[in-house]
Design a protein around this motif. Structure first.
Motif, PDB file in Angstrom:
ATOM      1  N   ARG A  12      84.013  15.887  23.025  1.00 54.17           N
ATOM      2  CA  ARG A  12      83.708  15.596  24.584  1.00 54.17           C
ATOM      3  C   ARG A  12      82.759  14.298  24.681  1.00 54.17           C
ATOM      4  O   ARG A  12      83.322  13.640  24.710  1.00 54.17           O
ATOM      5  N   LEU A  13      81.481  14.680  24.032  1.00 55.32           N
ATOM      6  CA  LEU A  13      80.770  13.276  24.268  1.00 55.32           C
ATOM      7  C   LEU A  13      80.983  12.219  23.150  1.00 55.32           C
ATOM      8  O   LEU A  13      81.454  11.222  23.876  1.00 55.32           O
TER       9      LEU A  13
ATOM     10  N   ARG B 257      78.417  17.935  14.330  1.00 51.90           N
ATOM     11  CA  ARG B 257      77.265  18.789  15.680  1.00 51.90           C
ATOM     12  C   ARG B 257      76.636  18.611  15.787  1.00 51.90           C
ATOM     13  O   ARG B 257      75.408  17.512  14.994  1.00 51.90           O
TER      14      ARG B 257
ATOM     15  N   THR C 178      82.295  19.696  16.266  1.00 54.71           N
ATOM     16  CA  THR C 178      82.630  20.166  17.580  1.00 54.71           C
ATOM     17  C   THR C 178      83.180  20.030  18.606  1.00 54.71           C
ATOM     18  O   THR C 178      83.172  19.137  19.682  1.00 54.71           O
ATOM     19  N   GLU C 179      83.817  21.169  19.906  1.00 48.98           N
ATOM     20  CA  GLU C 179      84.425  20.996  21.409  1.00 48.98           C
ATOM     21  C   GLU C 179      83.085  20.034  21.630  1.00 48.98           C
ATOM     22  O   GLU C 179      83.369  19.080  22.393  1.00 48.98           O
ATOM     23  N   THR C 180      82.648  20.344  21.335  1.00 46.30           N
ATOM     24  CA  THR C 180      80.905  19.632  22.283  1.00 46.30           C
ATOM     25  C   THR C 180      80.893  18.416  22.043  1.00 46.30           C
ATOM     26  O   THR C 180      80.795  16.963  22.432  1.00 46.30           O
TER      27      THR C 180
END
Length: 97
Positions: free
Chosen positions: A71-72, A5, A66-68
């Motif tokens: 994505r990155l 994260r 995590t989702e973020t």
């Protein structure tokens, strides 16, 4: 469970982030196991530096991004985009009932 994260760094209203591996129960800016890289969304273009080998090793060991972070990392080609998890928000039909 381990999570990959973002950990917020930087001054007030000037955030930068570090990619860290941490226990899911640890606070956002609390104890972590290892730093994998950093991310600065305020530069143009956005700065994203990640140690790909370390990230892949932690994912192989079972760490969940995590989702973020997913994505990155997908933008860099380190992981697949994958399906989005369901949101935790209540729908209007559930609120009105």
């Amino acid at each position: 469970m381990l999570k990959i994260r973002l950990r917020r760094m930087g001054a007030k209203k000037q955030p930068t982030y570090r990619f860290v591996v941490a226990d899911a129960r640890a606070p956002r800016d609390g104890r972590f196991i290892e730093i994998l890289g950093h991310y600065n969304p305020r530069t143009e273009p956005k700065t994203l530096v990640v140690d790909e080998t370390k990230a892949k090793e932690w994912i192989a060991k079972g760490a969940q991004p995590t989702e973020t972070v997913r994505r990155l990392l997908a933008e860099r080609g380190i992981v697949e985009r994958g399906p989005l998890s369901p949101t935790k928000r209540k729908t209007k039909s559930a609120e009105g009932a």
